[in-house]
Design a protein around this motif. Sequence first.
Motif, mmCIF file in Angstrom:
data_model
loop_
_atom_site.group_PDB
_atom_site.id
_atom_site.type_symbol
_atom_site.label_atom_id
_atom_site.label_comp_id
_atom_site.label_asym_id
_atom_site.label_seq_id
_atom_site.Cartn_x
_atom_site.Cartn_y
_atom_site.Cartn_z
ATOM 1 N N ASN A 1 2.824 4.785 5.667
ATOM 2 C CA ASN A 1 2.617 3.977 6.713
ATOM 3 C C ASN A 1 3.960 3.639 7.191
ATOM 4 O O ASN A 1 3.885 1.923 7.208
ATOM 5 C CB ASN A 1 1.346 3.212 6.908
ATOM 6 C CG ASN A 1 1.536 3.443 8.692
ATOM 7 O OD1 ASN A 1 2.335 2.383 8.939
ATOM 8 N ND2 ASN A 1 0.023 2.821 9.071
ATOM 9 N N GLU A 2 5.184 3.829 7.455
ATOM 10 C CA GLU A 2 6.040 3.009 7.340
ATOM 11 C C GLU A 2 6.170 1.562 8.711
ATOM 12 O O GLU A 2 6.770 1.029 8.574
ATOM 13 C CB GLU A 2 7.539 4.295 7.334
ATOM 14 C CG GLU A 2 8.195 4.655 6.881
ATOM 15 C CD GLU A 2 8.190 3.999 5.316
ATOM 16 O OE1 GLU A 2 8.796 3.075 5.764
ATOM 17 O OE2 GLU A 2 7.454 4.234 4.343
ATOM 18 N N ILE A 3 5.437 2.680 9.635
ATOM 19 C CA ILE A 3 5.407 1.368 10.710
ATOM 20 C C ILE A 3 5.139 0.051 10.290
ATOM 21 O O ILE A 3 5.072 -1.308 10.161
ATOM 22 C CB ILE A 3 4.758 2.246 12.010
ATOM 23 C CG1 ILE A 3 5.414 3.331 12.410
ATOM 24 C CG2 ILE A 3 4.476 0.726 13.103
ATOM 25 C CD1 ILE A 3 5.407 4.153 13.673
ATOM 26 N N SER A 4 3.138 0.134 10.101
ATOM 27 C CA SER A 4 3.456 -1.237 9.090
ATOM 28 C C SER A 4 3.744 -1.609 7.887
ATOM 29 O O SER A 4 3.983 -2.707 8.944
ATOM 30 C CB SER A 4 1.864 -0.779 8.599
ATOM 31 O OG SER A 4 1.078 -0.341 10.011
ATOM 32 N N ARG A 5 4.512 -0.690 7.286
ATOM 33 C CA ARG A 5 4.929 -1.467 6.418
ATOM 34 C C ARG A 5 5.884 -2.188 6.482
ATOM 35 O O ARG A 5 6.377 -3.589 6.585
ATOM 36 C CB ARG A 5 5.675 -0.369 5.533
ATOM 37 C CG ARG A 5 4.318 -0.065 3.892
ATOM 38 C CD ARG A 5 5.025 1.515 3.446
ATOM 39 N NE ARG A 5 5.843 0.709 2.148
ATOM 40 C CZ ARG A 5 5.712 0.555 1.002
ATOM 41 N NH1 ARG A 5 4.297 1.437 0.684
ATOM 42 N NH2 ARG A 5 6.165 -0.113 0.300
ATOM 43 N N ARG A 6 6.947 -1.719 8.004
ATOM 44 C CA ARG A 6 8.085 -2.756 8.640
ATOM 45 C C ARG A 6 7.779 -3.806 9.304
ATOM 46 O O ARG A 6 7.975 -4.865 8.959
ATOM 47 C CB ARG A 6 8.834 -2.164 9.458
ATOM 48 C CG ARG A 6 9.997 -0.931 8.473
ATOM 49 C CD ARG A 6 10.852 -0.288 10.122
ATOM 50 N NE ARG A 6 10.484 0.352 11.136
ATOM 51 C CZ ARG A 6 9.943 1.461 11.205
ATOM 52 N NH1 ARG A 6 9.699 2.409 9.905
ATOM 53 N NH2 ARG A 6 9.186 1.938 11.652
ATOM 54 N N ALA A 7 6.335 -3.551 9.837
ATOM 55 C CA ALA A 7 5.080 -4.736 10.265
ATOM 56 C C ALA A 7 4.953 -5.794 10.100
ATOM 57 O O ALA A 7 5.387 -7.417 9.796
ATOM 58 C CB ALA A 7 4.438 -4.507 11.437
ATOM 59 N N MET A 8 4.669 -5.644 8.643
ATOM 60 C CA MET A 8 4.340 -6.907 6.883
ATOM 61 C C MET A 8 5.339 -7.412 6.511
ATOM 62 O O MET A 8 5.707 -8.915 6.845
ATOM 63 C CB MET A 8 3.798 -6.374 5.775
ATOM 64 C CG MET A 8 2.383 -5.103 6.230
ATOM 65 S SD MET A 8 0.904 -6.622 7.022
ATOM 66 C CE MET A 8 1.986 -8.285 6.176
#
Length: 184
Positions: free
Chosen positions: A133-140
Amino acid sequence: MNRQPVLEGDRVWLRPLQESDWDALYEIASDREVWAMHPSHDRWQEPVFRAFFDDALAKGGALAVVCKGSGAIIGSSRFQEYDPAGGGQVEIGWSFLARPYWGLGYNGEFKGLMLQYAFRHVGRVIFRVGAENEISRRAMANIGGRLTGETYIAERAAGPTEHVVFEITRESFASGPLAAQFPI
């Protein structure tokens, strides 16, 4: 630690999730794109989201994210796995946000409020994020999350799904990207 506090920021407030929030949250959740990168990519389907929603109510710790400007529910998140031992730890997760609010700092604001509150009670907050989940990883990364090297396998409809674990400690939060807006 009360896992269902009322928290207020500049643009959002968080309050305990209620059964009456179903319609507003399912309207958001029924957007397939909300779940496109998520390990539970089928959560847009009503029976799948109903199970998610019912689990949130049953376990406690679930919060509705409300836009202060409109009064509309724009998402949800949870405090789970609270463990007060050894300095304390809690997990923040199961978060989702309506797409019109993506990329505008709303995620950072509601997570900042949750982190600020959590660090009054614990020394460490963890987040389990789908490994793909690249979106959530960037958000983190944007809120100061650090990969721990820990992994977690969750059972999903498509089978076992690997999650990576991010952490934010009280110390790292105090010097991280949200510190000025959310002092502890």
